[in-house]
Design a protein around this motif. Structure first.
Motif, short mmCIF file in Angstrom:
data_model
loop_
_atom_site.label_atom_id
_atom_site.label_comp_id
_atom_site.label_asym_id
_atom_site.label_seq_id
_atom_site.Cartn_x
_atom_site.Cartn_y
_atom_site.Cartn_z
N GLY A 217 0.94 -1.40 0.02
CA GLY A 217 0.19 -0.12 0.09
C GLY A 217 0.92 1.34 0.12
O GLY A 217 0.40 2.41 0.44
N PHE A 218 2.04 1.32 -0.17
CA PHE A 218 2.74 2.50 -0.72
C PHE A 218 3.47 2.51 -1.98
O PHE A 218 3.92 1.64 -2.67
N LYS A 219 3.45 3.99 -2.34
CA LYS A 219 3.86 4.30 -3.56
C LYS A 219 5.04 5.44 -3.61
O LYS A 219 4.40 6.09 -2.68
N PHE A 220 5.88 5.27 -4.40
CA PHE A 220 6.89 6.23 -4.08
C PHE A 220 6.98 7.31 -5.32
O PHE A 220 7.01 6.79 -6.53
N VAL A 221 7.18 8.47 -4.99
CA VAL A 221 7.42 9.53 -6.15
C VAL A 221 8.71 10.49 -5.64
O VAL A 221 9.04 10.45 -4.50
N SER A 222 9.39 11.29 -6.62
CA SER A 222 10.21 12.01 -6.31
C SER A 222 9.98 13.32 -5.47
O SER A 222 9.10 13.78 -5.82
N PHE A 223 10.75 13.43 -4.23
CA PHE A 223 10.37 14.69 -3.85
C PHE A 223 10.69 15.94 -4.57
O PHE A 223 11.75 15.80 -5.70
N ASN A 224 9.94 17.00 -4.58
CA ASN A 224 9.87 18.09 -5.43
C ASN A 224 9.37 17.91 -6.83
O ASN A 224 9.65 18.76 -7.65
N ASP A 225 8.56 16.86 -7.01
CA ASP A 225 8.31 16.46 -8.49
C ASP A 225 6.55 16.40 -8.33
O ASP A 225 6.16 15.36 -8.24
N LEU A 226 5.97 17.58 -8.54
CA LEU A 226 4.74 17.62 -8.50
C LEU A 226 3.89 16.87 -9.55
O LEU A 226 2.79 16.10 -9.18
N GLU A 227 4.31 16.86 -10.75
CA GLU A 227 3.78 16.01 -11.81
C GLU A 227 4.00 14.79 -11.34
O GLU A 227 2.83 13.91 -11.61
N GLY A 228 5.14 14.27 -10.96
CA GLY A 228 5.24 12.69 -10.54
C GLY A 228 3.96 12.23 -9.73
O GLY A 228 3.44 11.42 -9.57
N LEU A 229 3.72 13.34 -8.58
CA LEU A 229 2.87 12.97 -7.51
C LEU A 229 1.48 12.87 -8.26
O LEU A 229 0.76 11.95 -7.94
N GLU A 230 1.08 13.87 -8.98
CA GLU A 230 -0.22 13.88 -9.67
C GLU A 230 -0.32 12.48 -10.48
O GLU A 230 -1.74 11.89 -10.33
N ASN A 231 0.47 12.23 -11.06
CA ASN A 231 0.49 10.78 -11.92
C ASN A 231 0.19 9.57 -11.03
O ASN A 231 -0.25 8.65 -11.60
N ALA A 232 0.87 9.66 -9.90
CA ALA A 232 0.68 8.52 -9.13
C ALA A 232 -0.68 8.32 -8.20
O ALA A 232 -0.87 7.41 -7.59
N ILE A 233 -1.62 9.47 -8.59
CA ILE A 233 -2.72 9.51 -7.56
C ILE A 233 -3.82 8.84 -8.60
O ILE A 233 -4.07 9.29 -9.67
N ASP A 234 -4.40 7.83 -7.80
CA ASP A 234 -5.66 7.11 -8.29
C ASP A 234 -6.62 7.10 -7.25
O ASP A 234 -6.38 7.60 -6.30
N ASP A 235 -8.03 6.33 -7.67
CA ASP A 235 -8.88 6.07 -6.54
C ASP A 235 -8.44 5.18 -5.56
O ASP A 235 -9.01 5.16 -4.45
N SER A 236 -7.08 4.53 -5.63
CA SER A 236 -6.62 3.71 -4.52
C SER A 236 -5.86 4.29 -3.47
O SER A 236 -5.65 4.03 -2.53
N VAL A 237 -5.78 5.82 -3.63
CA VAL A 237 -4.79 6.45 -2.76
C VAL A 237 -5.60 7.36 -1.73
O VAL A 237 -6.54 7.94 -2.04
N CYS A 238 -5.42 7.16 -0.42
CA CYS A 238 -5.98 7.87 0.62
C CYS A 238 -5.13 9.14 1.09
O CYS A 238 -5.53 10.10 1.87
N ALA A 239 -3.82 9.01 1.04
CA ALA A 239 -2.92 9.93 1.63
C ALA A 239 -1.79 10.30 0.92
O ALA A 239 -1.08 9.38 0.13
#
Ligand code: PLP
Length: 400
Positions: free
Chosen positions: A167-189
């Motif tokens: 239940g953990f996914k990782f994105v790069s610190f300081n990468d807003l686009e990466g964060l946005e791409n990692a978010i789907d309906d399975s993410v709570c936080a």
């Protein structure tokens, strides 16, 4: 004679304890303010501060006084009953933060464990099944329990412990686009340190934390800030996120909260209150009157005795002095940080510098192999900083 005793301690540790730590070969016996002494009586100026724990320094009279009084009154009764120091500390934390409710535990890992459990439970109650994933950052550090190492984005912390918690996914610190791409309906936080401490004193770029907050608000995600290392005044404000004009939904604290006594806290907004109802989470030791009594005094002192101002002022001076060294020595790549968490990135391993500093009577730290990290007590003064900088100058001068 003393040398024999010291060797004795190290030998005994090697015989009877797990070798989980690669320790420096000194045995510390005494501390006072920003100084500690080893068994041979050698004095060290401490720029590690128990890893950002001893904000008010060693053997703080304030801490001693509360410890003495509270240990005679009441040490522990369990959380089956109310105790006043616990409530006083919770109130003080709430009155000085974005938060409304507090859960006490015994360490940073446990505080993050509580945050992860709260986020999952809240998401389940609010959205039903399937929304349990948490996005965390590469190079993050959240602790060593199974859940918190699963949330930690560093291979060296995770290795050998499979299967990890899902239940953990990782994105790069300081990468807003990466964060946005990692978010789907399975993410709570989304969970992150406002400044990555163990990751090498990595600061957020302009707009990053604000952007994370916007994404979380827009998509209905909880934002969890791990302020275990950078909270409690370390950056010159009580909490690091205050520098960025945003607030999380959940925040975790530990390290400096007890100035050396073990305590962690998880603080959250009121809307999360019902997700942690009776029976949902607990700890035997969390928030004993002894430890919360001390932490209340520590927090009050950080707030009211001028240590935040001192931290900002000394941090500025410290960074300026280190930047002068950077001008002089090309192998210094960057000096960064906020308040009194400062990183100096080198183009080479930092261990020899740490060893040379110890030889000269200064404790400093190195993280990510090449980043010298300085986290002195918040009570540090200019003279102490400049004596370290002079020592570093001599050491650097000898290594080029
Ligand atoms: C130290 C640290 C932890 C873990 O705290 P423990 O008290 O060692 O469990 C978690 N998060 C951050 C950011 C830390 O620096």
């Amino acid at each position: 004679m003393t040398r024999k005793t010291q060797g004795g301690t190290i030998q005994l540790a090697d015989t009877y304890m797990f070798r989980t730590y690669s320790r420096f070969p000194i045995t510390l016996v005494k501390g006072q303010g920003c100084r500690v002494w080893d068994e041979e009586g050698k004095e060290y100026l401490d720029f590690v501060g128990g890893i950002a724990v001893c904000a008010l320094g060693h053997s703080s009279p304030l801490v001693g006084e509360v410890l003495e009084r509270q240990s005679r009154e009441l040490v522990h009764v369990s959380n089956l009953y109310y105790t006043r120091p616990q409530v006083d500390l919770a109130r003080l934390l709430v009155e000085n933060s974005f938060g409304d409710r507090v859960f006490f535990c015994n360490s940073g890992a446990e505080a993050n464990e509580a945050a992860i459990k709260l986020a999952r439970r809240y998401a389940r109650e609010r959205h039903g099944e399937g929304r349990h994933n948490i996005v965390s950052m590469k190079d993050s550090f959240h602790g060593r329990t199974m859940a918190t190492l699963s949330a930690t984005g560093q291979e060296k912390v995770r290795t050998g412990y499979d299967p990890l918690l899902q239940g953990f996914k990782f994105v790069s610190f300081n990468d807003l686009e990466g964060l946005e791409n990692a978010i789907d309906d399975s993410v709570c936080a989304v969970m992150l340190e406002p400044i990555q401490g163990e990751g090498g004193v990595v600061c957020p770029k302009n707009g990053f934390l604000g952007g994370v907050r916007e994404i979380c608000s827009a998509k209905g995600l909880l934002l969890i800030f791990d302020e275990v290392q950078v909270g409690m005044g370390r950056t010159g404000k009580l909490f690091a996120h205050e520098h960025y004009g945003i607030t999380p939904d959940i925040m975790t604290l530990a390290k400096a909260l007890g100035n050396g006594l073990p305590i962690g806290a998880m603080i959250a907004k009121e809307e999360l209150s019902d997700a942690f109802g009776p029976g949902s989470h607990a700890t035997t030791f969390g928030g004993t009157p002894l430890v919360t009594g001390v932490a209340t005094a520590v927090l009050s002192s950080i707030l009211h005795d001028g240590w935040l101002d001192n931290c900002r002022e000394m941090g500025r001076y410290f960074r300026e002095e280190l930047l002068k060294l950077k001008e002089k020595y090309p192998f210094i790549k960057e000096v960064r940080g906020l308040g009194l968490i400062i990183g100096m990135e080198l183009d080479r391993p930092g261990k020899p510098i740490v060893d040379a500093c110890m030889e000269k009577g200064f404790l400093i730290n190195c993280t990510q192999e090449r980043v010298l990290r300085f986290m002195p007590p918040l009570i540090i003064g200019k003279g102490e900083i400049s004596s370290l900088v002079r020592a570093l100058d001599e050491i650097f001068g000898g290594t080029t």
